[in-house]
Scaffold this active site. Structure first.
Site, short mmCIF file in Angstrom:
data_model
loop_
_atom_site.label_atom_id
_atom_site.label_comp_id
_atom_site.label_asym_id
_atom_site.label_seq_id
_atom_site.Cartn_x
_atom_site.Cartn_y
_atom_site.Cartn_z
N ALA A 62 0.90 -1.17 0.01
CA ALA A 62 0.09 0.12 -0.03
C ALA A 62 1.00 1.40 -0.22
CB ALA A 62 -0.99 -0.11 1.23
N ASN A 63 0.32 2.28 0.14
CA ASN A 63 1.09 3.47 0.32
C ASN A 63 0.42 4.60 1.15
OD1 ASN A 63 -0.92 5.39 -1.23
ND2 ASN A 63 -0.28 3.92 -2.92
#
Ligand code: C5P
Length: 228
Positions: free
Chosen positions: A29-30
């Site tokens: 993810a980010n």
């Protein structure tokens, strides 16, 4: 409201990060919060548009008056975007993961001793470029975002050409942005708008104000709905 400048228009917005599964319990993810994308969807709805928001996993409520499609991965997001077309305007504010695991494991991966298996990655589809390069059914106005930490305007101009979009909203996500606490996850943004006509530096403002200015700009470009 119903009589607003975007009445009769369909505006499509992507927002948030994507989650790319590694196994049933892990993902890539980010740090995208979805705040800017959600603010744009809310502003478009307030301007009277029909709005479809395709959102990755975020900790934000669905904006009022907006049809929200909740997705996890980049591939899910592309499918939801294509299903939502046609649209007059498409605004790609999501921070889509560039890569996903080449093959997600069906069962939880175990750390049972020995050598660590490398995680093989493969590239995700570029949703913005895919839609901007569509021969048929391309939205009239396709808008991308560019989060950069250096050479913000030059990189964004190159990105505009490469992706085939009409406008790029470029933001400086470095600690040098001048935004206290930073842009990612914060409530403020300092952006440049890059169009075919040139580059505009917008003053630092709340993400809600940036959204409202962007919506006012695109409403002016689209003009009144032709009812013939
Ligand atoms: O290439 P980069 O990720 O910097 O481009 C950012 C822009 O492209 C954003 O508008 C983002 O929403 C869009 N994008 C996309 N699909 C991807 C990667 C980026 O729609 N796989």
């Amino acid at each position: 409201g119903a009589g607003g400048p975007l009445a009769g228009r369909h505006v499509l917005v992507t927002s948030g990060p994507t989650h790319e599964p590694i196994d049933p319990v892990r993902y890539i993810a980010n740090r995208s919060s979805g705040k800017q994308g959600h603010a744009i969807a809310a502003a478009a709805a307030r301007a009277g548009a029909r709005v479809t928001l395709v959102s990755g996993p975020v900790n934000l409520p669905d904006p009022p008056g907006v049809a929200v499609r909740h997705v996890e991965s980049a591939r899910d997001m592309l499918a939801a975007v294509e299903a939502a077309l046609p649209a007059d305007v498409a605004i790609f504010a999501a921070a889509v993961a560039d890569w996903r695991a080449a093959s997600a494991a069906d069962e939880k991966m175990k750390k049972d001793g020995g050598a660590l298996a490398p995680l093989a990655l493969t590239e995700n589809p570029d949703i913005l470029a895919t839609i901007a390069h569509r021969a048929e059914g391309r939205p009239r106005l396709v808008i991308g975002f560019a989060a950069e930490t250096q050479n913000v305007v030059a990189y964004a101009q190159a990105k505009r050409a490469r992706k085939g979009c009409d406008w790029i909203v470029a933001n400086d996500v470095s600690a040098r942005s001048g935004i206290p606490g930073g842009v990612m996850g914060g409530d403020s943004n300092a952006v440049h708008l890059i169009t075919g006509a040139g580059v505009e530096a917008w003053p630092p403002a709340s993400k809600a104000a940036v959204a409202q200015t962007l919506i006012a700009r695109l409403a002016a470009v689209l003009g009144p709905l032709e009812t013939a």
